[in-house]
Design a protein around this motif. Sequence first.
Motif, mmCIF file in Angstrom:
data_model
loop_
_atom_site.group_PDB
_atom_site.id
_atom_site.type_symbol
_atom_site.label_atom_id
_atom_site.label_comp_id
_atom_site.label_asym_id
_atom_site.label_seq_id
_atom_site.Cartn_x
_atom_site.Cartn_y
_atom_site.Cartn_z
ATOM 1 N N THR A 154 -47.657 13.444 32.113
ATOM 2 C CA THR A 154 -47.900 12.962 30.746
ATOM 3 C C THR A 154 -47.022 12.943 29.819
ATOM 4 O O THR A 154 -45.892 13.708 29.720
ATOM 5 N N PRO A 155 -46.829 11.624 29.274
ATOM 6 C CA PRO A 155 -45.645 11.306 28.180
ATOM 7 C C PRO A 155 -45.624 12.337 27.211
ATOM 8 O O PRO A 155 -46.658 12.706 26.537
ATOM 9 N N THR A 156 -44.510 12.887 26.804
ATOM 10 C CA THR A 156 -44.516 13.589 25.244
ATOM 11 C C THR A 156 -43.906 12.475 24.229
ATOM 12 O O THR A 156 -43.730 11.391 24.481
ATOM 13 N N GLU A 157 -44.188 12.964 22.816
ATOM 14 C CA GLU A 157 -43.777 12.167 21.775
ATOM 15 C C GLU A 157 -42.214 11.911 21.766
ATOM 16 O O GLU A 157 -41.758 10.683 21.350
ATOM 17 N N GLU A 158 -41.461 12.701 22.493
ATOM 18 C CA GLU A 158 -40.056 12.646 22.492
ATOM 19 C C GLU A 158 -39.955 11.562 23.504
ATOM 20 O O GLU A 158 -38.881 10.409 23.542
ATOM 21 N N GLU A 159 -40.419 11.365 24.806
ATOM 22 C CA GLU A 159 -40.341 10.314 25.773
ATOM 23 C C GLU A 159 -41.002 8.882 25.104
ATOM 24 O O GLU A 159 -40.284 7.824 25.548
ATOM 25 N N TRP A 160 -41.993 9.081 24.575
ATOM 26 C CA TRP A 160 -42.610 7.933 24.156
ATOM 27 C C TRP A 160 -43.177 7.939 22.518
ATOM 28 O O TRP A 160 -44.391 8.336 22.428
ATOM 29 N N PRO A 161 -42.345 7.754 21.740
ATOM 30 C CA PRO A 161 -42.512 8.026 20.185
ATOM 31 C C PRO A 161 -43.612 6.984 19.908
ATOM 32 O O PRO A 161 -43.697 5.762 20.148
ATOM 33 N N GLY A 162 -44.591 7.532 19.235
ATOM 34 C CA GLY A 162 -45.551 6.726 18.537
ATOM 35 C C GLY A 162 -46.912 6.372 19.442
ATOM 36 O O GLY A 162 -47.692 5.816 19.187
ATOM 37 N N HIS A 163 -46.884 6.755 20.570
ATOM 38 C CA HIS A 163 -47.946 6.405 21.493
ATOM 39 C C HIS A 163 -49.213 7.100 21.056
ATOM 40 O O HIS A 163 -50.427 6.173 21.591
ATOM 41 N N THR A 164 -49.208 8.188 20.621
ATOM 42 C CA THR A 164 -50.438 8.814 20.347
ATOM 43 C C THR A 164 -51.340 8.099 19.244
ATOM 44 O O THR A 164 -52.254 8.450 18.808
ATOM 45 N N LYS A 165 -50.554 7.167 18.527
ATOM 46 C CA LYS A 165 -51.120 6.247 17.327
ATOM 47 C C LYS A 165 -51.334 4.961 17.888
ATOM 48 O O LYS A 165 -52.158 4.166 16.879
#
Length: 370
Positions: A231-242
């Motif tokens: 599962t990607p983290t915010e550090e790995e993939w900034p902004g994906h939760t938005k």
Amino acid sequence: MDAVEKANLERQKRWAKERKVGEGTYAVVYQGREVGTGRKVAIKKIKVGAMKDGLDMSAIREVKYLRELEHQNVISLLDVFSSKTNLNLVLEWLETDLEMIIKNHSLVFLPADIKSWIAMTLRGLEFCHRNFILHRDLKPNNLLIAADGQLKIADFGLARDFADPGYKMTCQVITRWYRPPELLFGCRYYSTAVDMWSVGCIFAELMLRTPYLPGESDMDQLKTIFRALGTPTEEEWPGHTKLPDYVPVGQFTKSSMRDLFTAATADCLNLLSKFFIYEPRKRISARDALHHPYFFALPNPTHPSKLPKISTQPSSRTLEEVDGNVDLDSPGPAVKAPAPVPNRLKRKLSSVSSNQDGRETYARRLDFSQ
């Protein structure tokens, strides 16, 4: 009859349909021939009469992009003519596709064969991207194989240009198993990275002889990706939760690629992992992939004419012939001259059964160490 209608009628008379070889929702594909020469062609009849405003945008795009693209690893558009409510695309005839080759377990793949198919895919795709065209439906079924072994990217019905980086695009593209997570999360602003994820899935499928990330729904597709890659983290993939369609899918720990692709070299796994970087801006490009050390280490890519092919005739392919040479001069330098097949690789090949099945079996049987 005006000049346009007359020219269209003359083009129509130049080509003859012989037999239907495939059919989809909006198109039928025929094997045909050129009336004057007997040259074999494919004729794709697109049903445009029932479309909005009488014409399908995918048909327009396919004609537009194929007219612009001329490359040995992209299918050639030979002619276009209309007939009643149909638009007919005359394409070069190609013998089979990569999906059929992958599924034919009587064929044994060598590491050099996989390297050759991926190199040709990347060369064709690099040319598309260099000309600001996204394919948006890369999968083995759309990678066609010519009689001389050349692989050609086909089916540009979902393709589009991306010259304007601020232009919103649909996320409902790319067949699910080859679709990157940013599209599954509803991203509407994207670029070449979406095609590169698909290439990674194809690369893995060539090694496994079965799809790498086969989800049954969009949500299951995300779970399948995260089970394999974490599962990607915010550090790995900034902004994906938005992203517009983001939903929490669960926490999964990344599986080791080495555990599945047990016979792959470090270079092979390194390149494969770069296709699956979550952050699209950090995902490897087609041009950079062609310059990766994987393509310059032994074994050299098999020459297209020596690649496995579907045939009713016994193969005349010898072990001494499989380590051919693919010219990667566009882009990148040429690959080193072919080396003889090591005795250890010959012994490994002799132990491969033609009817083995399953991803781990095929991954383990491939020897990437030479």
